[in-house]
Design a protein around this motif. Structure first.
Motif, PDB file in Angstrom:
ATOM      1  N   SER A  43       0.840  -1.201   0.000  1.00 39.05           N
ATOM      2  CA  SER A  43       0.000   0.000   0.000  1.00 39.05           C
ATOM      3  C   SER A  43       0.875   1.250   0.000  1.00 39.05           C
ATOM      4  N   ILE A 224      -9.917   5.153  -4.115  1.00 38.70           N
ATOM      5  CA  ILE A 224      -9.559   4.310  -2.981  1.00 38.70           C
ATOM      6  C   ILE A 224      -9.286   2.904  -3.498  1.00 38.70           C
ATOM      7  N   THR A 225      -8.268   2.268  -2.955  1.00 39.06           N
ATOM      8  CA  THR A 225      -7.971   0.872  -3.293  1.00 39.06           C
ATOM      9  C   THR A 225      -8.952  -0.032  -2.564  1.00 39.06           C
ATOM     10  N   ARG A 301     -11.745  -5.002   1.288  1.00 34.74           N
ATOM     11  CA  ARG A 301     -10.309  -5.150   1.504  1.00 34.74           C
ATOM     12  C   ARG A 301     -10.085  -5.400   2.989  1.00 34.74           C
ATOM     13  N   THR A 306      -7.820   1.724   8.341  1.00 33.06           N
ATOM     14  CA  THR A 306      -7.066   1.613   7.094  1.00 33.06           C
ATOM     15  C   THR A 306      -6.693   0.167   6.829  1.00 33.06           C
ATOM     16  N   PRO A 309      -4.982  -2.207   3.019  1.00 33.05           N
ATOM     17  CA  PRO A 309      -5.680  -1.668   1.846  1.00 33.05           C
ATOM     18  C   PRO A 309      -5.502  -2.478   0.572  1.00 33.05           C
ATOM     19  N   THR A 310      -4.410  -3.238   0.469  1.00 31.85           N
ATOM     20  CA  THR A 310      -4.134  -3.946  -0.780  1.00 31.85           C
ATOM     21  C   THR A 310      -4.229  -5.462  -0.620  1.00 31.85           C
TER      22      THR A 310
END
Length: 582
Positions: A43, A224-225, A301, A306, A309-310
């Motif tokens: 991220s 946003i991812t 996700r 947070t 995120p990826t």
């Protein structure tokens, strides 16, 4: 020759891993192979380990492979982190620049190629991705002209000189590794593909295409991812059809703008991930109260906050079902394949307008960002249904407004678009009467709540559960959602080969839960194994709440940020049988 293999490339984020994978897989797609990809990335914009894994097959596939045949490494970290996936005798193509070594206990053939040095000789180290691609392609013994065509498509806009340099980089990488290996490796020779044209895209692109075909012409969104690609796709495509994408200042602005446009009669959507959906909840309640159709995509996700995120997770179900304060009707759909991303997006717009409710299209990171093959989409299957839009409003009596929220037998009131003669009415987020005027009458309140919540009693969704149930009586019913469908099917094939009977259900309508359809399949199995990428078994809880079966349910949960592998599901399900739990 083999019918499938897996290829992975890894290195530091920002040094060409993504473009290498893109060109390599595009060339394979041109030959007609089926592909399924998974992207592991950090991220951050640059730095941190990243890798892309592609599974290549002569038959349709919908899962990541357990093992790996070829690993292309731009650094030692890639070898250290990923070599354990290599099957015995697998291949590592590594940049000689970092003096690569194979970890102890790993049975693999190492081919050090001066990837960076060759690229620099040709003018820039940026071309090392093409050197690495050429080396990989050569070991597979595939026709180089197809690969060069993909290179030309990738770099053609930069001019003939750039294309020629990259084609030369491919050739230099191919020639070097072939000299090391003594020619293409026999064990890596793929059977010919069928050569048929196939789509090859990520789920987010399929959602964007579905929105376009559905008639969506406005998308406000905040990046946003892993949802941004939907906006990026539509930024390029919507203006060609008279539509607009606006990057808003935040997710609250995005959803309220989408609701406003939908009120005006424009099919509108927004897309985000968990943190963004948290900000949208009050506005989603507004859409429910004002009975305004709107489509919202949530690409799940790793959370909370947070979070990751990826990385892969499926932990937003409870939030999407119960996140709004108060009680409104809403629909939560979850596609499980590339094709369903396309068709379900169209259906989401239809449902939103037919029932005048917010519809949430729920995906997970693997489905949203994993690139995969698909048969060509059939536009003949597409239907556009706009619901009860009043086109001939009766003349008003003195002081009377249009009954936008009229009590009807099915709870769906006539919807009128702004500017239409005799269509004036109030719109407010407070409780209101049939004309939209604020009302605190207990009698009206109960009637309005019953009207809104009763709208979905007759909801019809095509295939609310996807059923693969060859056994009238099975040891196991394996249940999943989203991207787990293909992985479950591979695990089931192994179970069946071992004499363990299993059926499979993928839940596609998360809310309202299709209880009766599910009960019919649950009755055929001794145990129900629910596969989820979350820590608390949110799908299993929905099953227990709406369909019962609590005594038969076993949770199989994974929440480390990675998708399930077929071997993991096979192991868990087989363990139930071996240990006598069925």
């Amino acid at each position: 020759m083999i019918s499938q293999l897996s290829w992975k490339i890894g290195g530091q984020q920002g040094e060409g891993v993504e473009s290498t994978d893109r060109i390599f897989s595009t060339a394979l797609n041109r030959l007609g192979y089926y592909l399924y990809g998974y992207r592991h990335f950090s991220s951050r914009i640059k730095g941190g380990h990243t890798n892309n894994k592609i599974r290549i097959s002569t038959k349709p596939i919908r899962a990541i492979s357990d093992d790996l045949d070829i690993l292309v490494a731009f650094d030692q970290e890639t070898i250290d982190l990923n070599s354990h996936e290599l099957r015995a005798g697998g291949v590592i193509v590594a940049d000689a620049k970092f003096s690569p070594t194979v970890p102890e206990g790993i049975d693999a053939r190492l081919f050090p190629v001066p990837i960076t040095a060759i690229a620099e000789e040709l003018g820039t180290s940026l071309m090392k991705n093409m050197v690495a691609s050429g080396a990989s392609w050569a070991l597979l013994g595939l026709p180089i002209d197809v690969f060069n065509k993909a290179v030309e498509e990738e770099f053609g806009r930069k001019g003939a000189t750039v294309v020629e340099k990259n084609v030369e980089a491919v050739a230099r990488g191919a020639n070097f590794v072939l000299e090391l290996a003594g020619g293409p490796i026999n064990e890596l020779q793929l059977e010919p593909a069928d050569g048929k044209q196939k789509l090859f895209m990520i789920g987010n692109d399929a959602i964007g295409l579905g929105a376009l075909v559905a008639g969506c012409r406005f998308m406000p969104a905040y990046p946003i991812t892993p949802a941004s690609e939907i906006m990026e796709y539509l930024i390029k495509q919507l203006p060609k059809f008279g539509g607009t994408v606006i990057q808003t200042e935040d997710e609250i602005a995005a959803v309220t703008m989408a609701i406003g446009a939908a009120y005006g009669g424009v099919r509108s959507m927004t897309a985000s991930a968990g943190p963004g959906l948290s900000l949208m909840m009050e506005a989603i309640g507004l859409a429910g109260m004002t009975e305004t159709p709107v489509v919202i995509v949530d690409t799940m996700r790793g959370g909370p906050s947070t979070g990751l995120p990826t990385k892969q997770e499926q932990s937003d179900l409870n939030a999407m079902i119960n996140g709004t304060h108060g009680e409104i009707p809403k629909v939560v759909l979850m596609p499980s394949s590339l094709e369903e991303c396309f068709y379900d997006t169209i259906e989401a717009f239809n449902i939103a307008e037919e029932y005048q409710v917010p519809v949430i299209l729920l995906t997970d990171l693997q489905l949203s960002l994993g690139k995969q093959s698909s048969e060509l989409l059939d536009l003949n299957k597409v239907q556009i249904r706009r619901g009860n839009i009043a086109t001939d409003a009766p003349a008003r009596e003195d002081g009377k407004l249009f009954k936008r929220y009229e009590f009807t037998a099915d709870g769906v009131s006539p919807r009128i678009l702004p500017g239409q003669k005799n269509g004036i009415h109030h719109v407010t987020g407070v409780e209101h009467d049939e004309e939209g005027r604020p009302s605190e009458s207990p009698v009206n309140r109960k009637k309005m709540m019953d009207k809104r919540l009763g709208k979905l009693a007759n909801l019809k969704v095509p295939n609310p559960i996807h059923v693969n149930a060859p056994h009238e009586s099975a040891d196991l019913l394996i249940v999943g959602m989203g991207s787990t469908g293909g992985t479950i099917d591979e695990a089931r094939a192994r179970l069946d080969a071992e004499g363990i009977t299993s059926n499979h259900v993928t839940v596609r309508l998360i809310h309202p839960f299709p209880a009766e359809a599910f009960k019919a399949e649950a009755a055929k199995a001794k145990k129900i194994v629910v596969i989820e990428n979350n820590a608390t078994g949110q799908l299993a809880d929905q099953i227990k709440l709406h369909a019962g079966c609590a005594d038969k349910i076993v949770n199989v949960l994974k929440y480390d940020g990675n998708p399930f592998l077929p071997a993991e599901i096979h192991k868990e399900c087989k363990g139930l049988i071996v240990h006598g739990n069925v």
